[in-house]
Design an enzyme around this catalytic site. Structure first.
Site, short mmCIF file in Angstrom:
data_model
loop_
_atom_site.label_atom_id
_atom_site.label_comp_id
_atom_site.label_asym_id
_atom_site.label_seq_id
_atom_site.Cartn_x
_atom_site.Cartn_y
_atom_site.Cartn_z
N SER A 1 -2.11 -10.38 3.10
CA SER A 1 -1.97 -9.11 3.80
C SER A 1 -1.41 -9.43 5.18
O SER A 1 -2.02 -10.16 5.95
CB SER A 1 -3.34 -8.42 3.93
N ARG B 1 -0.41 0.66 16.75
CA ARG B 1 -0.85 1.87 16.04
C ARG B 1 -0.77 3.15 16.87
O ARG B 1 -0.38 4.20 16.35
CB ARG B 1 -2.27 1.66 15.49
N ASP C 1 0.82 -1.21 0.00
CA ASP C 1 0.00 0.00 0.00
C ASP C 1 0.85 1.26 0.00
O ASP C 1 0.69 2.13 -0.86
CB ASP C 1 -0.93 0.01 1.22
N ASP D 1 -7.42 -0.13 11.04
CA ASP D 1 -6.24 0.72 11.21
C ASP D 1 -6.47 2.16 10.79
O ASP D 1 -5.83 3.08 11.32
CB ASP D 1 -5.06 0.13 10.46
#
Length: 410
Positions: free
Chosen positions: A179, A98, A18, A127
């Site tokens: 992923s 995160r 990404d 996320d």
């Protein structure tokens, strides 16, 4: 601000599929702004190799690689270990990482005088919420760009097409395009054959598992490991005192070698859908299990039972992007107070994916063998229990007499 006014954009950069294509995409679609890439190192090891060269070649002006691993474990992971916080059995590996990354990105964006912050999270995932709420806890008014909400790319296959057309180097292929998210605490796998819950994960396929082996491939001989805790924090393994990074690394090695810490679940995402994920958390699973065993002898019943409900709530808060909130702060303060007596040693027997309690001791243990024994003792007078049972069961007798008197079956 319109797209043409963005002169400097800070990008949360992992070097994965990404974010690799986002740099040239921002250049094309946002009037060629300066792109400053930021990568938070939370223990993803080899994934950082060659990252600076790749970021610069694809159009970034600079790359920050921030070493956050020790702080990640001590300030975010271990407080939740103390709490016993999980989300539907998931040990929160991505969710833990995160907030600290978002905080550091916000700090760098402020330092650099950036006009906006960009991330590569999809519109289907958790996320995007974790990054944006984390960033806005420190920079509440900065614009955030999320290309997955804007571009015409619809799939990971189309992302690969874009990367190939723009000469962006990738470490994946279309055939191995799971992923993944990796840090020192865990590795997650999603996509491809895992999207159908009827498919068994390919645990025994070469290259699928990265942090260990399947239980079938684990040794036929068990491994014993002793973990010492101080106030609910793991501090040593087999008598060797370690910092958080070294301790988790050591337990990852031991757990991974014995097939420990695999989880295959369909979880309820924050955005409202169910998603299937396979997680590797070998060291984390050991720490959680050992801490749970130690608490069983150190916490009184009322604290332990109440704390369990708090742990579930904290797990939901962490999963649902609520780390930087008053409630999370308050829960963590409560949890810290409960951990004052949680000091001692736990020995686990690791065997083909199992973590078996092989002994626990603590100077603050509430377990008293003199009271609990089935043999003769001079501490507990069993005659005392008759009065207790009579009083404890009084309400049951009252209700039963009332029903009998009125011919009721309630």
């Amino acid at each position: 601000m319109c797209k043409k006014e963005f002169k400097k954009i800070v990008l949360a950069y992992s070097g994965g599929l990404d974010t690799s294509i986002i740099i040239p995409w921002l250049k094309e679609n946002y009037n060629d702004p300066e792109i400053i890439a930021v990568s938070g190192n939370v223990g993803q090891a080899g994934e950082l190799e060659g990252l600076e060269e790749k970021a610069l070649k694809t159009g970034a002006s600079k790359l920050y690689i921030e070493d956050l691993t020790e702080e990640f474990l001590t300030d975010y992971v271990f407080p939740c270990v103390q709490a016993g916080a999980k989300y539907e059995d998931y040990l929160l590996g991505t969710a833990f990482a995160r907030p600290i990354i978002a905080k550091r990105i916000a700090q760098i964006a402020e330092k650099e005088g950036a006009d906006a912050i960009c991330h590569g999270c999809t519109g289907k995932g958790n996320d995007q919420v974790r990054f944006e709420l984390g960033i806005h806890a420190f920079l509440p008014n900065i614009p955030i760009i999320a290309p997955w909400r804007e571009w015409d790319i619809k799939s990971r296959s189309e992302e690969i097409d874009y990367a190939e057309a723009h000469n962006v180097p990738l470490k994946i292929s279309r055939e191995t395009n799971y992923s993944k998210d990796k840090n020192i605490w865990h590795l997650s796998h999603e996509g491809l054959d895992l999207e159908d819950p009827k498919n068994e994960p390919l645990y025994n396929k070469d290259g699928f598992l990265e942090m260990g082996v399947s239980p079938e491939k684990a040794p036929d001989k068990p491994t014993y490991v002793k973990i010492h805790f101080e106030k609910g924090i793991p501090t040593s393994v087999d008598g060797v005192k370690m910092n958080a990074t070294d301790l988790v690394t050591k337990l990852n090695e031991l757990g991974g070698a014995n097939g420990v810490g695999l989880l295959d679940i369909v979880e309820n995402r924050l955005v409202g859908m169910k998603c299937r994920g396979v997680y590797e958390t070998p060291g984390g699973a050991i720490i959680y299990r050992a801490h749970e065993i130690l608490e069983s002898i150190c916490l009184d019943k009322e604290t332990a039972h109440y704390k369990a409900s708090v742990a579930q709530k904290l797990g939901e808060l962490v999963y649902n992007a609520q780390w930087f909130t008053p409630l999370t702060k308050s829960i963590l303060a409560f949890v810290k107070a409960t951990q004052e007596p949680v000091t001692g040693d736990v020995t686990l027997k690791l065997y083909k994916g199992n973590m078996i309690n092989a002994g626990v001791e603590s100077p603050y243990s509430l377990y008293d063998a003199d009271i609990a024994t089935f043999d003769e003792d001079e501490v507990y007078d069993q005659k005392d229990s008759q009065g207790f049972v009579n009083l404890y069961g009084l309400s049951t007798k009252v209700i039963a007499n009332m029903k009998k008197k009125n011919g009721l079956d309630l």
